[in-house]
Design a protein around this motif. Structure first.
Motif, PDB file in Angstrom:
ATOM      1  N   ARG A 179      -2.462   2.760  10.889  1.00 46.89           N
ATOM      2  CA  ARG A 179      -2.385   1.302  11.017  1.00 46.89           C
ATOM      3  C   ARG A 179      -1.010   0.878  11.538  1.00 46.89           C
ATOM      4  O   ARG A 179      -0.874  -0.139  12.227  1.00 46.89           O
ATOM      5  CB  ARG A 179      -2.655   0.643   9.662  1.00 46.89           C
ATOM      6  N   ARG A 180       0.006   1.636  11.211  1.00 45.94           N
ATOM      7  CA  ARG A 180       1.367   1.314  11.651  1.00 45.94           C
ATOM      8  C   ARG A 180       1.659   1.853  13.052  1.00 45.94           C
ATOM      9  O   ARG A 180       2.787   1.764  13.528  1.00 45.94           O
ATOM     10  CB  ARG A 180       2.376   1.869  10.663  1.00 45.94           C
ATOM     11  N   GLY A 181       0.663   2.464  13.683  1.00 47.76           N
ATOM     12  CA  GLY A 181       0.843   2.942  15.044  1.00 47.76           C
ATOM     13  C   GLY A 181       1.524   4.287  15.133  1.00 47.76           C
ATOM     14  O   GLY A 181       2.188   4.586  16.138  1.00 47.76           O
ATOM     15  N   ALA A 230       0.841  -1.211   0.000  1.00 41.38           N
ATOM     16  CA  ALA A 230       0.000   0.000   0.000  1.00 41.38           C
ATOM     17  C   ALA A 230       0.871   1.253   0.000  1.00 41.38           C
ATOM     18  O   ALA A 230       0.602   2.215  -0.743  1.00 41.38           O
ATOM     19  CB  ALA A 230      -0.917   0.001   1.225  1.00 41.38           C
ATOM     20  N   GLU A 231       1.936   1.235   0.810  1.00 34.24           N
ATOM     21  CA  GLU A 231       2.815   2.412   0.864  1.00 34.24           C
ATOM     22  C   GLU A 231       3.437   2.679  -0.506  1.00 34.24           C
ATOM     23  O   GLU A 231       3.576   3.829  -0.926  1.00 34.24           O
ATOM     24  CB  GLU A 231       3.905   2.194   1.913  1.00 34.24           C
ATOM     25  N   ALA A 236      -0.105  10.422  10.914  1.00 36.78           N
ATOM     26  CA  ALA A 236      -1.437  10.428  10.298  1.00 36.78           C
ATOM     27  C   ALA A 236      -2.076  11.810  10.412  1.00 36.78           C
ATOM     28  O   ALA A 236      -2.656  12.330   9.442  1.00 36.78           O
ATOM     29  CB  ALA A 236      -2.323   9.370  10.962  1.00 36.78           C
ATOM     30  N   LEU A 237      -1.996  12.417  11.597  1.00 32.75           N
ATOM     31  CA  LEU A 237      -2.617  13.729  11.795  1.00 32.75           C
ATOM     32  C   LEU A 237      -1.919  14.814  10.973  1.00 32.75           C
ATOM     33  O   LEU A 237      -2.561  15.752  10.495  1.00 32.75           O
ATOM     34  CB  LEU A 237      -2.610  14.085  13.284  1.00 32.75           C
ATOM     35  N   SER A 256      -2.905   8.734   5.421  1.00 32.95           N
ATOM     36  CA  SER A 256      -3.019   8.852   6.876  1.00 32.95           C
ATOM     37  C   SER A 256      -3.473   7.535   7.505  1.00 32.95           C
ATOM     38  O   SER A 256      -3.052   7.192   8.615  1.00 32.95           O
ATOM     39  CB  SER A 256      -4.007   9.963   7.238  1.00 32.95           C
ATOM     40  N   ARG A 257      -4.327   6.790   6.799  1.00 32.57           N
ATOM     41  CA  ARG A 257      -4.811   5.519   7.347  1.00 32.57           C
ATOM     42  C   ARG A 257      -3.654   4.516   7.491  1.00 32.57           C
ATOM     43  O   ARG A 257      -3.616   3.754   8.462  1.00 32.57           O
ATOM     44  CB  ARG A 257      -5.906   4.949   6.439  1.00 32.57           C
TER      45      ARG A 257
END
Length: 991
Positions: free
Chosen positions: A875-877, A842-843, A882-883, A870-871
């Motif tokens: 997901r990777r913590g 995905a990345e 993300a923000l 951001s999702r």
């Protein structure tokens, strides 16, 4: 801050009229104003609100209405203390200068305390000037009608008292007209009759004075069965015998009569016209005052702003006084009625008289200024050979006679400045009121007042006054429909009302049915010599042929407010706006406003537009069609250029075969400096252009115009406009067998159905679009439609099918070299891999999509990819990463005013905070997102927001709130299922 109830209800704050929210607020304001500075009880307010039995919730509803009124006034700039809550009611706090009723009472008190009659008269005049018509004429309430009747009686008593004082001051000539009007309004008032008889007698009009008595005697006997009072009978006898005690002292020097036509003064030679006129004028004295004003219209309504402006301009003491006032307006708008009424109101300022001349500019034979001067001189007691032959000499004599006089000259139906200039007096004490359908900008020192149609309230008041309140109240909706057909044009309203008055057995519905058909409307709006069509035709006689043609073609464009450039392509000439100026100057096209882009906007009154369509009927159909094509071709070019300047979107289709016509580059650059602003301004016109293309069978133009606006509709979330335009054009394209256009429009509707959670309809539309794309070889269109179908598959939980469709669409886009579509679909691949848990894969896709969007300088696509990215970070913590992505994306979406994508980003923000158990910040973001989704009908994503909020509530132990929010989400999912015949809730459209 200024409020008024002595006339139509009026509220003005910071020099702007306050718009009241419905009749309830109007009633509450009127009740508070009548008892200003006193407590108005709740019982009275309830009685004002309901004529019949009040409901059980009456007190609550009154409180809501007053609270709403208070908020409305404060929002306009009023102090919060303006309306205060008191025990048992409310109180409105106003200074005398802020309410016309308080001003009126204040001036009456001054008059009562004054010892000098002249001061009394002046104060009473000031009191009367506070009135703009009958009190509260536009507020319907039985309680308030009683109060209004009381106020109207007080006005009449004040008027009578004022005229009596002025009569005692020797102003018998000046008060005759007002006394006559007052007696007409109050035919049994013997005091008014007595004053009028004395005034007429003192003016040497003994016979007319006796006629007043005889008319009153018959009226009293026939209608009331009584005789005049002894005092009035005694006055009658004194007039019969010529009692010298009735004669007032002569307060002005006697005026000699004019010399005989053969006198030496009338024939004295001179070297110049001015010398001759001065000499003649010195030997002549006019039999003043001249009273030539036409009869006032008894049912005159409204126009308070125009009347106030005219009064201010005619006021000799005012700093902005104008010696010449021109009232300009289109056919039937009521110019002559307004000027006659204003002139009568201003009579007191012009004691030497009022001269009235009808210049008949719109007739078959406009009046020559030389003949008009001769008519004016005869009115001023100059006759026969005393009137010079030359125009310049007549004008000079006319001006000389008016030196040191205070006269008002009314010139009705003027056509051009040359017709008016010789009739302008040069005296400072004189003023001129002119009516014209054209601007008279060549007149020195003239002030123009542009007169439009009546306001809806004024139109209804005029209609009700003629037809009768009972008939209107029986069929209020029919009355509104009739007025809508009349376009609030006074002439049309009078004709329609006259028809109903002459046919008392007709219901209002009968007339409405006869005039609602636009093709019959002009034929129906005719009674006797009055006709809307004839009135417009009088204006057309004064126009050059190209202006008449422009007007006829403008009528074909529909009932829209248009930009000025449309006239150029209509006429196929570069100087179209000069022709438009001719129509504006003739008051046939109205300059309504300047839009947000600084461009002037123009509109035809509906009845003038109907006339224009009739004028266009004889034109060759091919000529009309060519004109329509030229205008639509410019609209298409502007739509394409505007779309090119919007943030990147994938809904814009490849160009079809429709013609495009460009405006000059400088004009285009000016219009497109703010592309979103241009689309916002022309939103109605763009739908109108699609409908026009469909109506004329121009299917290629119809679909290209429609498809061209889809990107704008997408960014602004204008789903109703989007669907309406696409449906219109789709029907036309299918009927014409236009496969490329049909495929594009089906794809646009498919995307719209996805936004509206109508997935079954979306699937049908997109599958049909794909089939047509394959038939026509439209690879890009096929890729986009397949990609949209992948969204449906993903939302409905068919992940493998969704991935297969994304891969298929991406392969087509790469093969076609379409990098914009490739960027979108690369991001979609990242979404699919993320859903499968393949984070590294995905990345890779997200990174590729982001680089491609940045290389294309597509800031909107960059923000979309960041939102998706951001999702992955979450997901990777890594919630902070993300923000950061979401803040950058939000800034872009908000700058572009893209509310839908803003909602998606806020939903992601809420998810991240929810994962951190930050209930407050998550809740704020999710509630804001839910509001945006609700506004745009996105049930699915709204449901997701409420479900997440409910989960947060449950985790915090707030179980009642959790239950409510989850129930709300469930209801939304149930609605989605019913629309798509499914049982399980769908996934959010933005995972």
């Amino acid at each position: 801050m200024k409020f008024g109830l002595l006339g139509p209800l009026h509220a003005q704050i910071a020099e702007r009229a306050v718009q009241l929210n419905g009749p309830r607020q109007a009633k509450m304001l009127a009740a508070l104003l009548i008892d200003a500075n006193r407590i108005v009880s709740m019982e009275r307010l309830v009685a004002v609100m309901w004529d019949s039995a009040a409901p059980a919730t009456a007190v609550r509803q009154v409180q809501d209405a007053v609270s709403g009124l208070r908020r409305n006034l404060v929002a306009c700039g009023a102090p919060r203390s303006l309306i205060s809550t008191r025990r048992g009611g409310y109180e409105m706090h106003l200074a005398p200068a802020q309410l016309d009723l308080l001003e009126f009472e204040h001036e009456r008190q001054l008059a009562g305390r004054s010892a000098a009659p002249l001061d009394t008269a002046v104060a009473l005049r000031r009191a009367l000037s506070c009135w703009r018509g009958n009190a509260l004429v536009d507020v319907s309430s039985r309680v308030l009608e009683i109060d209004a009747a009381r106020l109207n009686e007080r006005r009449a008593a004040t008027h009578k008292e004022c005229l009596a004082v002025e009569l005692d001051l020797g102003r018998h000539r000046e008060v005759i007209d007002e006394l006559t009007d007052l007696l007409r309004e109050h035919p049994y008032d013997e005091d008014v009759a007595q004053h009028l008889m004395v005034a007429l007698y003192r003016c040497g009009r003994q016979g007319e004075a006796l006629q007043v008595y005889e008319r009153l005697r018959r009226t009293l006997a026939d209608e009331l069965g009584v005789d005049p009072t002894p005092a009035l009978q005694a006055l009658h006898q004194r007039i019969l015998t010529g009692d010298p005690a009735l004669t007032a002292p002569d307060l002005a020097p006697a005026r000699a009569s004019a010399p005989a036509p053969n006198s030496a003064a009338a024939h004295r030679p001179s070297d110049t016209s001015s010398e001759r006129s001065d000499t003649v004028a010195a030997g002549l004295t006019m039999a003043l005052p001249v009273r030539q004003l036409p009869l006032d219209v008894p049912d005159f309504v409204g126009r308070s702003a125009a009347l106030a402006e005219i009064a201010g301009l005619l006021d000799g003491e005012a700093p902005n006084r104008a010696p010449v006032v021109v009232v300009v307006g289109g056919p039937g708008v009521g110019k002559s009625c307004l000027v006659t009424h204003a002139a009568r109101l201003a009579r007191g300022s012009f004691p030497d008289g009022q001269l009235y001349l009808n210049l008949a500019a719109t007739s078959d034979e406009p009046r020559d200024p030389g003949l008009m001067l001769a008519e004016a001189l005869r009115a001023l007691s100059i006759a026969g050979s005393a009137i010079p032959n030359a125009l310049s000499e007549r004008a000079a004599l006319y001006r000389s006679l008016l030196v040191d006089r205070r006269m008002l000259v009314v010139l009705d139906d003027a056509g051009h400045a040359d017709q008016v200039l010789p009739l302008l007096p040069g005296a400072d004490g004189c003023a001129v009121l002119i009516t014209s359908r054209t601007l008279l900008t060549q007149l020195p020192g003239a002030r123009h007042i542009d007169l439009d149609v009546l306001s809806p309230a004024e139109a209804r008041e005029l209609f009700t006054g003629i037809v009768g309140r009972q008939r209107v109240e029986r069929e209020p909706d029919e009355a509104d429909a009739i007025l809508d057909c009349c376009g609030n044009l006074p002439l049309a309203i009078r004709i329609a009302s006259g028809k109903l008055t002459g046919r008392p057995a007709w219901s209002l519905r009968v007339l409405r049915e006869r005039i609602e058909d636009e093709s019959r409307r002009l034929a129906e709006l005719r009674i006797g010599d009055l006709s809307v069509r004839a009135s417009v035709e009088l204006s057309l006689r004064l126009l050059p042929a190209d202006a008449v043609r422009a007007l006829s073609l403008l009528g074909l464009l529909g009932a829209y407010t248009l930009p000025g450039w449309v006239v150029g392509p209509l006429l196929d000439r570069s100087d179209g706006e000069q022709v438009l100026d001719t129509l504006v100057d003739a008051s046939l096209v109205r300059l309504t406003a300047t839009d947000a882009l600084g461009e002037p906007r123009y509109r035809l009154h509906d009845l003038i537009r109907t006339c224009a369509v009739e004028i266009a009927a004889p034109l060759a159909t091919a000529d009309k069609r060519d004109a329509i094509v030229r205008v639509l071709s410019v609209w298409l070019d502007l739509v394409r250029r505007g779309t090119d300047r919007l943030p990147g979107g994938l809904l814009a289709a490849a160009h079809g075969s429709a013609p495009r016509r460009a405006l000059p580059d400088a004009v285009v650059e000016r219009l497109m400096a703010d592309a979103f602003g241009w689309f916002d301004t022309e939103r109605d016109n763009l739908l109108g252009a699609v409908k026009l293309a469909v109506d004329w069978g121009l299917d290629e133009l119809a679909w290209e115009l429609t498809a061209g606006t889809a990107t704008y509709y997408d960014h602004r979330c204008l789903y109703q406009d989007w669907q309406h335009g696409h449906r219109l054009a789709l029907d036309a394209a299918r009927a014409a067998g236009n496969a490329p256009g049909t495929s594009v429009l089906l794809r646009g509707l498919g995307q719209l159905h996805i936004y509206q959670d109508e997935f079954d309809r979306a699937t049908r539309a997109l599958e049909s679009s794909i089939e047509l794309c394959r038939d026509t070889g439209d690879k890009r269109g096929e890729a986009l439609s397949v990609a949209m179908l992948s969204t449906v598959s993903r939302v409905q939980g068919r992940d493998d099918e969704a991935l297969e469709r994304v891969e298929q669409a991406l392969a087509i886009a790469v093969g076609e070299g379409d990098r914009h579509v490739e960027a979108q679909l690369s991001c979609s691949m990242g979404v699919m891999r993320l859903m499968q848990g393949e984070l590294d894969e995905a990345e890779s896709w997200f990174t590729a999509a982001l680089r491609l969007a940045e290389a294309l300088h597509d800031e909107h696509r960059v923000a979309v990819v960041l939102r998706r990215f951001s999702r992955l970070h979450d997901r990777r913590g890594d919630p902070d990463a993300a923000l950061r992505c979401l803040r950058q994306a939000l800034a872009t979406f908000e700058e572009l005013a893209d509310e839908r994508c803003t909602g998606y980003a806020l939903l992601e923000v809420g998810r991240v905070y929810a994962g951190q158990n930050d209930r407050d910040r998550a809740g704020r973001a999710l509630e804001r997102a839910a509001g945006l989704f609700h506004r745009h009908g996105d049930l699915q994503d709204e449901a997701t927001c409420w479900q997440l909020i409910g989960d947060l509530d449950a985790a915090a132990g707030v179980h009642d709130s959790a239950s409510q929010h989850r129930e709300r989400a469930g209801m939304l999912w149930q609605a989605i299922g019913e629309m798509n015949q499914t049982v399980d809730p769908a996934r959010p459209s933005s995972p």
